[in-house]
Design a protein around this motif. Structure first.
Motif, PDB file in Angstrom:
ATOM      1  N   ALA A   1       0.828  -1.217   0.000  1.00  0.00           N
ATOM      2  CA  ALA A   1       0.000   0.000   0.000  1.00  0.00           C
ATOM      3  C   ALA A   1       0.859   1.264   0.000  1.00  0.00           C
ATOM      4  O   ALA A   1       0.329   2.369   0.047  1.00  0.00           O
ATOM      5  CB  ALA A   1      -0.933  -0.002   1.207  1.00  0.00           C
TER       6      ALA A   1
ATOM      7  N   ALA B   1       1.017   9.187  -1.858  1.00  0.00           N
ATOM      8  CA  ALA B   1       0.319  10.085  -2.782  1.00  0.00           C
ATOM      9  C   ALA B   1       0.380  11.545  -2.338  1.00  0.00           C
ATOM     10  O   ALA B   1       0.643  12.428  -3.163  1.00  0.00           O
ATOM     11  CB  ALA B   1      -1.120   9.629  -2.972  1.00  0.00           C
TER      12      ALA B   1
ATOM     13  N   GLU C   1      -0.053   4.323  -2.299  1.00  0.00           N
ATOM     14  CA  GLU C   1      -1.188   5.129  -1.835  1.00  0.00           C
ATOM     15  C   GLU C   1      -0.781   6.006  -0.651  1.00  0.00           C
ATOM     16  O   GLU C   1      -1.225   7.142  -0.524  1.00  0.00           O
ATOM     17  CB  GLU C   1      -2.378   4.253  -1.438  1.00  0.00           C
TER      18      GLU C   1
END
Length: 100
Positions: A44, A50, A47
């Protein structure tokens, strides 16, 4: 014994293939499989990063100019407050009143 050469710095993880398997899995395939099995939270990471990517697109020079401009405005306000305090102490006008 076969000699081992270090991998070229230009090689990518997807360029290194396993020997002796029908699927010719890459080192990248293997790493993703291991991460998925043992450390799934690491997958992950894109993400999670980001917001960092969004911030990295801010032009530093423009941001620096904006911070400098705001700092100049704060200095003007501070000097105005200091002038008003001195004036009120010397009886030269209205005293500053707090805003509640």
């Amino acid at each position: 014994a076969p000699s081992r050469r270090p991998a070229s710095p230009g090689l990518q993880l997807s360029d290194l293939k396993a020997v002796g398997t029908a699927a010719k899995a890459t080192l990248l395939d293997y790493l993703v499989e291991v991460l998925d099995a043992h450390l799934p939270h690491l997958l992950a990471l894109p993400e999670d990063l980001a917001p960092v990517t969004a911030v990295s697109r801010v032009d530093y020079d423009h941001l620096r100019m904006e911070v400098d401009r705001l700092q100049g405005c704060l200095e003007v306000v501070a000097s105005e407050l200091q002038y008003a305090r001195l004036r009120s102490r010397n009886g030269g006008g209205r005293a500053l009143v707090g805003i509640d």
